[in-house]
Write an enzyme that holds these catalytic residues in place. Structure first.
Site, PDB file in Angstrom:
ATOM      1  N   ARG A 117       0.847  -1.197   0.000  1.00  0.00           N
ATOM      2  CA  ARG A 117       0.000   0.000   0.000  1.00  0.00           C
ATOM      3  C   ARG A 117       0.881   1.245   0.000  1.00  0.00           C
ATOM      4  O   ARG A 117       1.718   1.423   0.896  1.00  0.00           O
ATOM      5  CB  ARG A 117      -0.920  -0.002   1.220  1.00  0.00           C
ATOM      6  CG  ARG A 117      -1.808   1.234   1.291  1.00  0.00           C
ATOM      7  CD  ARG A 117      -2.817   1.151   2.430  1.00  0.00           C
ATOM      8  NE  ARG A 117      -3.540   2.420   2.500  1.00  0.00           N
ATOM      9  CZ  ARG A 117      -3.476   3.282   3.516  1.00  0.00           C
ATOM     10  NH1 ARG A 117      -2.754   2.983   4.591  1.00  0.00           N
ATOM     11  NH2 ARG A 117      -4.129   4.416   3.485  1.00  0.00           N
ATOM     12  N   HIS A 162      -2.929  11.122   0.797  1.00  0.00           N
ATOM     13  CA  HIS A 162      -2.456  10.789   2.141  1.00  0.00           C
ATOM     14  C   HIS A 162      -1.803  12.043   2.742  1.00  0.00           C
ATOM     15  O   HIS A 162      -0.584  12.097   2.941  1.00  0.00           O
ATOM     16  CB  HIS A 162      -1.467   9.614   2.090  1.00  0.00           C
ATOM     17  CG  HIS A 162      -1.216   8.960   3.412  1.00  0.00           C
ATOM     18  ND1 HIS A 162      -1.254   7.594   3.589  1.00  0.00           N
ATOM     19  CD2 HIS A 162      -0.919   9.473   4.626  1.00  0.00           C
ATOM     20  CE1 HIS A 162      -0.969   7.302   4.849  1.00  0.00           C
ATOM     21  NE2 HIS A 162      -0.759   8.440   5.499  1.00  0.00           N
ATOM     22  N   GLU A 208      -7.401   8.348   6.155  1.00  0.00           N
ATOM     23  CA  GLU A 208      -7.740   8.945   7.448  1.00  0.00           C
ATOM     24  C   GLU A 208      -8.233  10.394   7.355  1.00  0.00           C
ATOM     25  O   GLU A 208      -7.678  11.302   7.992  1.00  0.00           O
ATOM     26  CB  GLU A 208      -6.530   8.894   8.383  1.00  0.00           C
ATOM     27  CG  GLU A 208      -6.078   7.507   8.724  1.00  0.00           C
ATOM     28  CD  GLU A 208      -4.916   7.476   9.699  1.00  0.00           C
ATOM     29  OE1 GLU A 208      -4.707   6.426  10.339  1.00  0.00           O
ATOM     30  OE2 GLU A 208      -4.210   8.496   9.828  1.00  0.00           O
ATOM     31  N   ASN A 348      -7.552   1.748   9.604  1.00  0.00           N
ATOM     32  CA  ASN A 348      -6.258   1.928  10.270  1.00  0.00           C
ATOM     33  C   ASN A 348      -6.505   1.864  11.766  1.00  0.00           C
ATOM     34  O   ASN A 348      -7.130   2.771  12.336  1.00  0.00           O
ATOM     35  CB  ASN A 348      -5.630   3.272   9.906  1.00  0.00           C
ATOM     36  CG  ASN A 348      -5.227   3.360   8.444  1.00  0.00           C
ATOM     37  OD1 ASN A 348      -5.293   2.378   7.712  1.00  0.00           O
ATOM     38  ND2 ASN A 348      -4.800   4.533   8.022  1.00  0.00           N
ATOM     39  N   TYR A 350      -4.922   1.288  15.622  1.00  0.00           N
ATOM     40  CA  TYR A 350      -3.730   1.266  16.456  1.00  0.00           C
ATOM     41  C   TYR A 350      -4.038   1.172  17.949  1.00  0.00           C
ATOM     42  O   TYR A 350      -3.202   0.717  18.719  1.00  0.00           O
ATOM     43  CB  TYR A 350      -2.910   2.544  16.239  1.00  0.00           C
ATOM     44  CG  TYR A 350      -2.242   2.661  14.897  1.00  0.00           C
ATOM     45  CD1 TYR A 350      -0.960   2.154  14.681  1.00  0.00           C
ATOM     46  CD2 TYR A 350      -2.877   3.281  13.836  1.00  0.00           C
ATOM     47  CE1 TYR A 350      -0.333   2.283  13.453  1.00  0.00           C
ATOM     48  CE2 TYR A 350      -2.267   3.412  12.599  1.00  0.00           C
ATOM     49  CZ  TYR A 350      -0.988   2.905  12.412  1.00  0.00           C
ATOM     50  OH  TYR A 350      -0.378   3.021  11.178  1.00  0.00           O
ATOM     51  N   GLU A 423      -3.709  -0.231   7.986  1.00  0.00           N
ATOM     52  CA  GLU A 423      -2.544   0.077   8.824  1.00  0.00           C
ATOM     53  C   GLU A 423      -2.753  -0.524  10.201  1.00  0.00           C
ATOM     54  O   GLU A 423      -3.848  -0.466  10.763  1.00  0.00           O
ATOM     55  CB  GLU A 423      -2.333   1.587   8.986  1.00  0.00           C
ATOM     56  CG  GLU A 423      -1.851   2.323   7.761  1.00  0.00           C
ATOM     57  CD  GLU A 423      -1.652   3.815   8.028  1.00  0.00           C
ATOM     58  OE1 GLU A 423      -1.451   4.196   9.205  1.00  0.00           O
ATOM     59  OE2 GLU A 423      -1.719   4.598   7.060  1.00  0.00           O
TER      60      GLU A 423
END
Length: 539
Positions: A117, A162, A208, A348, A350, A423
């Site tokens: 990616r 991005h 995002e 994504n 985390y 991610e």
């Protein structure tokens, strides 16, 4: 029946020998608990067509910021201002992926990944946004990158935007605050679909956007740095209104690109298009109904802020109730364009956080407590205990069960639309006094990735349509306002020489992928043999 049993035994022995070779004769070995993280699974965790990859972005990786006709972008300008980046650094060189992509593809190939990616630098393709000619050198670079990936059997997974915007568009009309950008983003997407779409089968419009608009127009820590009131001391901006204006234009830009792709390219190119969202799992800080409602508001003002309009044509009810007329409206025509304007959802993920109600309860100052955030305090601690192990990143805690929960939440909220974990990764502090050996022994990252993959597998077994997983990141790189003070890479980068060296996590990921492939391959062979022998027995 004896022949059938002997065949099973033989295939089982073959599997054991294959796994022995994968696990023992690796160039770097992982021992103890970390080897167990590979050995624990004797059946495939993921579907046979599952994508395993690594992720990057243009500004964080490429460098070459004024090479081959590239225009200036917003991060080029922002990082050259004093006080914007924690270590005073910039992405002028980054990790020089622009010039070293062949080397980096070899690193990917050595891991056994089948997808990569990356994002396209808008200013490298269109140096002045829409104003001016297409840069042939930029087209050539990404053509070369895509062709080199495919030559190694690695599927390109391309993000159009991005965070890096041509500065020309910011200077002319204020970037994402103007509806003009919808037309310009559509044009950029058109150029990319035309140039690369014959080989790119996965397109993400935005990375995002829920982080982008908050950090740019509410907190003022991303370029151009707009904020007001208690959110920061910025020269310009309105934290109460600008995030929602920018988000509205991002959502409509996404819809414009998807509509274009479906009408002009998708049937011929046979690809898919979606959007990539940052997704936090929120837990109520107590079992009270007020805190549970606060969790719903936290998701509505974060993840659902973008996905609800894209899937259903309108903002979440919680946002409409709290913001009222300050929330932009979609016209009837825009609503029609928006509904189900994606083929997949990128996630994504985390961290997980606790949420506390701030409407019926008293809250201290903190993230989430304002009207524009849904009156829902976000915190990593409850009664002095963290939701998980702290990491080097603010608000990033190790909470693996959050992966299964957020994937399940997206599944249930959006009709099990296909998902990719775009991610997921673990950040270390860049300890300048550490030895290279210490830096390479990143066992915390190994534990993190292993536990989150295991949690993801549980969600898949329960029916979540997840089709791929990308580690952030292939290499240590420029981490936005943190500069080079945080390291997320599977490969250690010496920033003085740019030499890449595999960490323990790279070896672990390689072994994990190899074992998953080996088990799937042998399972397929067993199933085929079983079917053949059953047919022979019946005859």
């Amino acid at each position: 029946m004896e022949f059938f049993s002997t065949s099973v035994a033989f295939n089982g022995l073959f599997l054991l020998l294959l796994l022995f070779e994968v696990l023992v004769f690796s160039p770097l070995l992982i021992s103890g608990d970390h080897q167990r993280l590979i050995n624990d699974h004797s059946s495939p965790l993921f579907p046979s067509n599952f994508l395993f990859g690594t992720a990057s972005s243009s500004y964080q990786f490429e460098g070459a910021f004024m090479s081959d006709g590239k225009g200036v972008n917003n991060w080029d300008v922002f990082t050259h201002k004093t006080g914007t980046i924690i270590d005073g650094s910039n992405g002028d060189i980054a990790v020089d992926h622009y010039n070293r992509y062949q080397e980096d593809i070899e690193l990917m190939h050595s891991l056994g990944v089948n997808t990569y990616r990356f994002s396209i630098s808008w200013a490298r393709i269109l140096p002045n946004g829409r104003f001016g000619a297409i840069n042939p050198a930029g087209i050539r670079h990404y053509n070369n990158l895509i062709d080199a990936l495919l030559l190694k059997g690695i599927e390109p997974f391309v993000t159009l935007f991005h965070y890096d915007l041509p500065q020309e568009l910011e200077d002319r009309y204020g970037g994402w605050l103007s509806p003009q950008i919808q037309k310009d983003f559509r044009y950029f997407a058109d150029v990319c679909f035309e140039a690369f779409g014959d080989r790119v089968k996965y397109w993400g419009t935005f990375n995002e956007p829920n982080i982008l608009v908050v950090e740019t127009y509410r907190n003022g820590v991303y370029p151009p740095g707009h904020c007001s009131g208690s959110f920061g001391n910025c020269a310009y901006g309105n934290s109460e209104t600008e995030p929602f204006i920018a988000a509205h234009n991002v959502i409509l830009s996404h819809a414009a690109a998807v509509q274009l792709y479906r009408a002009k390219y998708q049937r011929k190119q046979r690809g898919s298009i979606g959007i990539v969202m940052n997704a936090i799992w929120f837990e109520p800080i107590s079992n009270s109904s007020a805190d549970k409602l606060a969790v719903q508001r936290a998701q509505s003002f974060f993840l659902k802020w973008f996905l609800d309009p894209i899937m259903y044509g309108s903002y979440p009810a919680e946002m409409q109730d709290i913001l009222g007329s300050s929330l932009p409206l979609f016209s009837n025509n825009e609503q029609k364009k928006l509904q189900s304007s994606l083929d997949f959802i990128g996630i994504n993920h985390y961290t997980s956080l606790y949420v506390k109600d701030c409407i019926f309860s008293t809250c201290e100052q903190g993230t989430g407590t304002s009207k524009t955030e849904g009156f829902a305090l976000q915190t990593g601690e409850k009664d002095g205990v963290s939701i998980g192990e702290r990491t080097s990143m603010d608000y990033y805690y190790v909470h693996p069960q959050g992966m299964e929960k957020i994937v399940t939440y997206v599944k249930e909220s959006y009709n099990n639309t296909p998902m990719f974990i775009a991610e997921n990764g673990y950040g270390d502090l860049n300890n300048v006094s550490a030895t290279i050996e210490d830096s390479l022994n990143d066992f915390n990252r190994v534990k993190f990735i292993s536990s989150y993959l295991d949690s993801l597998a549980k969600a898949i077994r329960k029916g979540a349509d997840v089709r791929g997983y990308f580690v952030w990141s292939l290499l240590d790189n420029f981490e936005w306002v943190f500069g080079y003070t945080r390291r997320f890479g599977l490969f250690y980068v010496d920033y003085a020489t740019l030499k890449r060296t595999p960490k323990s996590s790279a070896t672990w990921y390689k072994q994990f992928i190899a074992k998953n492939k080996a088990i799937k391959s042998t399972t397929t062979t067993l199933a085929k043999n079983n079917q053949e022998h059953s047919q022979n027995y019946a005859v």
